[in-house]
Design a protein around this motif. Structure first.
Motif, PDB file in Angstrom:
ATOM      1  N   LYS A  85     -21.738 -16.957   7.835  1.00 32.54           N
ATOM      2  CA  LYS A  85     -20.491 -17.613   8.244  1.00 32.54           C
ATOM      3  C   LYS A  85     -20.367 -18.987   7.587  1.00 32.54           C
ATOM      4  N   LEU A  86     -21.489 -19.674   7.499  1.00 36.36           N
ATOM      5  CA  LEU A  86     -21.469 -21.008   6.911  1.00 36.36           C
ATOM      6  C   LEU A  86     -21.247 -20.948   5.404  1.00 36.36           C
ATOM      7  N   ARG A  87     -21.789 -19.921   4.774  1.00 33.64           N
ATOM      8  CA  ARG A  87     -21.592 -19.802   3.321  1.00 33.64           C
ATOM      9  C   ARG A  87     -20.123 -19.553   2.983  1.00 33.64           C
ATOM     10  N   GLU A  88     -19.373 -19.034   3.953  1.00 34.67           N
ATOM     11  CA  GLU A  88     -17.944 -18.829   3.723  1.00 34.67           C
ATOM     12  C   GLU A  88     -17.229 -20.162   3.494  1.00 34.67           C
ATOM     13  N   LEU A  89     -17.801 -21.235   4.043  1.00 33.63           N
ATOM     14  CA  LEU A  89     -17.196 -22.549   3.824  1.00 33.63           C
ATOM     15  C   LEU A  89     -17.220 -22.917   2.342  1.00 33.63           C
ATOM     16  N   GLU A  90     -18.334 -22.584   1.683  1.00 29.26           N
ATOM     17  CA  GLU A  90     -18.416 -22.854   0.250  1.00 29.26           C
ATOM     18  C   GLU A  90     -17.358 -22.046  -0.496  1.00 29.26           C
ATOM     19  N   GLU A  91     -17.169 -20.792  -0.057  1.00 30.25           N
ATOM     20  CA  GLU A  91     -16.146 -19.946  -0.675  1.00 30.25           C
ATOM     21  C   GLU A  91     -14.754 -20.482  -0.364  1.00 30.25           C
ATOM     22  N   LYS A  92     -14.601 -21.012   0.852  1.00 29.91           N
ATOM     23  CA  LYS A  92     -13.293 -21.527   1.276  1.00 29.91           C
ATOM     24  C   LYS A  92     -12.831 -22.655   0.368  1.00 29.91           C
ATOM     25  N   GLN A  93     -13.782 -23.482  -0.081  1.00 29.90           N
ATOM     26  CA  GLN A  93     -13.431 -24.598  -0.948  1.00 29.90           C
ATOM     27  C   GLN A  93     -12.953 -24.124  -2.313  1.00 29.90           C
ATOM     28  N   LYS A  94     -13.372 -22.898  -2.683  1.00 31.14           N
ATOM     29  CA  LYS A  94     -12.991 -22.354  -3.981  1.00 31.14           C
ATOM     30  C   LYS A  94     -11.901 -21.303  -3.860  1.00 31.14           C
ATOM     31  N   GLY A  95     -11.651 -20.842  -2.631  1.00 30.82           N
ATOM     32  CA  GLY A  95     -10.791 -19.680  -2.416  1.00 30.82           C
ATOM     33  C   GLY A  95      -9.319 -19.948  -2.593  1.00 30.82           C
ATOM     34  N   ASP A  96      -8.548 -18.879  -2.380  1.00 29.90           N
ATOM     35  CA  ASP A  96      -7.103 -18.939  -2.566  1.00 29.90           C
ATOM     36  C   ASP A  96      -6.405 -19.505  -1.352  1.00 29.90           C
ATOM     37  N   GLY A  97      -5.423 -20.365  -1.596  1.00 26.05           N
ATOM     38  CA  GLY A  97      -4.426 -20.701  -0.594  1.00 26.05           C
ATOM     39  C   GLY A  97      -4.927 -21.266   0.703  1.00 26.05           C
ATOM     40  N   ASN A  98      -5.957 -22.149   0.691  1.00 23.83           N
ATOM     41  CA  ASN A  98      -6.411 -22.710   1.949  1.00 23.83           C
ATOM     42  C   ASN A  98      -5.760 -24.049   2.265  1.00 23.83           C
ATOM     43  N   VAL A 122     -18.732 -29.220   1.930  1.00 30.49           N
ATOM     44  CA  VAL A 122     -20.006 -28.554   2.211  1.00 30.49           C
ATOM     45  C   VAL A 122     -20.456 -27.903   0.914  1.00 30.49           C
ATOM     46  N   SER A 123     -21.214 -28.655   0.127  1.00 31.11           N
ATOM     47  CA  SER A 123     -21.598 -28.167  -1.197  1.00 31.11           C
ATOM     48  C   SER A 123     -22.791 -27.228  -1.150  1.00 31.11           C
ATOM     49  N   CYS A 124     -23.653 -27.425  -0.158  1.00 28.46           N
ATOM     50  CA  CYS A 124     -24.844 -26.572  -0.060  1.00 28.46           C
ATOM     51  C   CYS A 124     -25.179 -26.364   1.413  1.00 28.46           C
ATOM     52  N   VAL A 125     -25.021 -25.149   1.881  1.00 31.82           N
ATOM     53  CA  VAL A 125     -25.265 -24.829   3.285  1.00 31.82           C
ATOM     54  C   VAL A 125     -26.701 -25.143   3.686  1.00 31.82           C
ATOM     55  N   GLU A 126     -27.641 -24.918   2.780  1.00 26.41           N
ATOM     56  CA  GLU A 126     -29.055 -25.105   3.110  1.00 26.41           C
ATOM     57  C   GLU A 126     -29.398 -26.558   3.412  1.00 26.41           C
ATOM     58  N   ASN A 127     -28.523 -27.494   3.008  1.00 19.71           N
ATOM     59  CA  ASN A 127     -28.793 -28.912   3.245  1.00 19.71           C
ATOM     60  C   ASN A 127     -28.171 -29.429   4.535  1.00 19.71           C
ATOM     61  N   LEU A 128     -27.458 -28.572   5.264  1.00 14.30           N
ATOM     62  CA  LEU A 128     -26.832 -29.015   6.505  1.00 14.30           C
ATOM     63  C   LEU A 128     -27.893 -29.404   7.529  1.00 14.30           C
ATOM     64  N   LYS A 129     -27.651 -30.480   8.227  1.00 17.33           N
ATOM     65  CA  LYS A 129     -28.564 -30.891   9.288  1.00 17.33           C
ATOM     66  C   LYS A 129     -28.555 -29.839  10.395  1.00 17.33           C
TER      67      LYS A 129
END
Length: 415
Positions: free
Chosen positions: A191-204, A172-179
């Motif tokens: 909540k959705l922007r957290e997905l972008e952080e999740k991809q960069k975050g620690d220990g997922n 999920v590279s850009c939340v604003e582009n989600l259908k």
């Protein structure tokens, strides 16, 4: 049909981790997702299982009937049993999933993956099941879907809770582009922007080096590569044993501290270098058998945007029982987790420490078994910043545990 095909055993289960790959579409099978396996005796003399998404299973090569006779059928949910019965009906009508001779080429697989559409909406009913955790998605709850063209000729959508969505498989590279994003409330955008952080975050993502069955999975995966097909089981075991020795970690009791820089720790937590560790408790025994796990996104659902000892929940309700079984089977349970915020938040370091160790203490109390815990606080490699040897995916925490926190007992990598 060949002898190996005739001898194949079909089984069904919920994926134990998110590391297996569907042999039909080459995409990852999410942890907890329903999967079908075809097991047969490998020419090298051991059993090998190929896993598939239900929609990708090559029923023309491995007939499903009678569906009730599939190994593991009695252990799955009623809704999922119905899905398998429907698959069996489709096979009888000649609409079976793609067989080995018809499997798409890698180029076709890539094109299918590229056409996967990620959408977001509020659940229209309470009947859908999250493919990540296998729990129901409540009516009106925010959910994410991954839609792709099914090999049987129709579009198929897999629904997930936001916290369970496998961003490693569907970035999920850009939340604003989600259908469907335009119909989502503003407060849910966060909540959705957290997905972008999740991809960069620690220990997922769980560290595969720390899984107790890594050697077995390595051997199983050898069957998928023609180049590796000539290797014997003994060669595979030898390769795993070579990993039993690692770089020497210099450790002295005089190097152990009660504080991480300016942050204080509870009495049962200590610091060595850039690692915070939980001191040994009653019932925690050294062992040749190690069952090691990540914490965030593996054992517990957490958020990179929220701090606090109470801001977590079990990744799956069965985790306490499974950890207890491993413990009573003689495994020492170990958690290896990253938490760079402890190093990064210079003005809020105490908050980061209290949040992380508080969550881990609560988790250990919740599962009711003793667990050894190591937290890597160092940073990853960056401009002017060296890569911390203890921060995963580096194996420093593993070697620290193996060399200095296992009472000198050699770890059996075959367990």
């Amino acid at each position: 049909m060949s002898t190996s095909q005739a001898a194949a055993t079909v089984s069904v289960e919920y994926a134990k981790s998110g590391r297996s790959t569907c042999k039909g579409c080459s995409a990852a099978i999410a942890s907890g997702a329903l999967r079908l396996g075809a097991s047969a005796r490998d020419p090298r003399g051991f059993d090998s299982t190929k896993w598939y998404h239900v929609a990708c299973f090559p029923a023309s090569s491995h007939p499903l009937g009678p569906i009730e006779g599939i190994t593991g059928f009695d252990a799955i949910k009623d809704d999922d049993r119905e899905e398998l019965r429907q698959l069996e009906k489709n096979c009888k009508r000649g609409n079976a999933a793609v067989g080995p001779l018809d499997e798409p080429s890698p180029k076709k697989v890539r094109r299918v993956a590229e056409k996967t559409i990620v959408s977001v909406e509020y659940a229209k009913s309470g009947r859908s099941t999250c493919k990540g955790c296998s729990e129901n998605i409540a009516k009106g709850a925010l959910r994410l879907g991954a839609s792709a063209h099914d090999p049987r000729g129709f579009d198929s959508t897999k629904w997930y809770h936001v916290a369970c969505f496998p961003t490693s498989s569907y970035p999920v590279s850009c939340v604003e582009n989600l259908k469907g994003i335009d119909s989502i409330k503003t407060e849910d955008h966060e909540k959705l922007r957290e997905l972008e952080e999740k991809q960069k975050g620690d220990g997922n993502v769980a560290d595969q080096l720390n899984e107790p069955n890594q050697n077995k999975e390595m051997v199983d995966n050898m069957g998928d590569s023609k180049e590796d097909g000539e290797k014997s089981l003994e060669e595979a075991k030898l390769s795993a044993r070579n990993k039993e020795t690692g770089p020497l970690v210099s450790f002295s009791a005089s190097d152990v501290k009660d504080k991480y820089k300016d942050a204080t720790l509870p009495a049962h937590w200590k610091v060595f270098d850039t690692v915070i560790f939980r001191e040994k408790e009653d019932g925690l025994h050294a062992s040749a058998k190690i069952a090691a796990f990540d914490f965030d996104g593996c054992l517990a659902k957490t958020s990179v945007r929220r701090s606090g000892a109470d801001e977590w929940s079990l990744m799956h309700k069965s985790i306490p029982v499974k950890l207890q079984k491993l413990y009573y089977d003689g495994y020492k349970l170990v958690i290896f987790t990253n938490e760079s915020n402890i190093e990064r938040w210079k003005n809020k370091r105490q908050v980061a420490v209290d949040s992380k160790v508080g969550r881990l203490d609560q988790f250990v109390e919740r599962v009711k078994v003793p667990i050894q815990v190591f937290i890597a606080c160092g940073l990853g490699k960056g401009k002017g910043t060296p890569d911390d040897q203890y921060r995963k995916p580096n194996p420093g925490m593993w070697w620290l545990m193996a060399q200095h926190f296992n009472s000198g007992i050699k770890i059996d990598m075959d367990q």
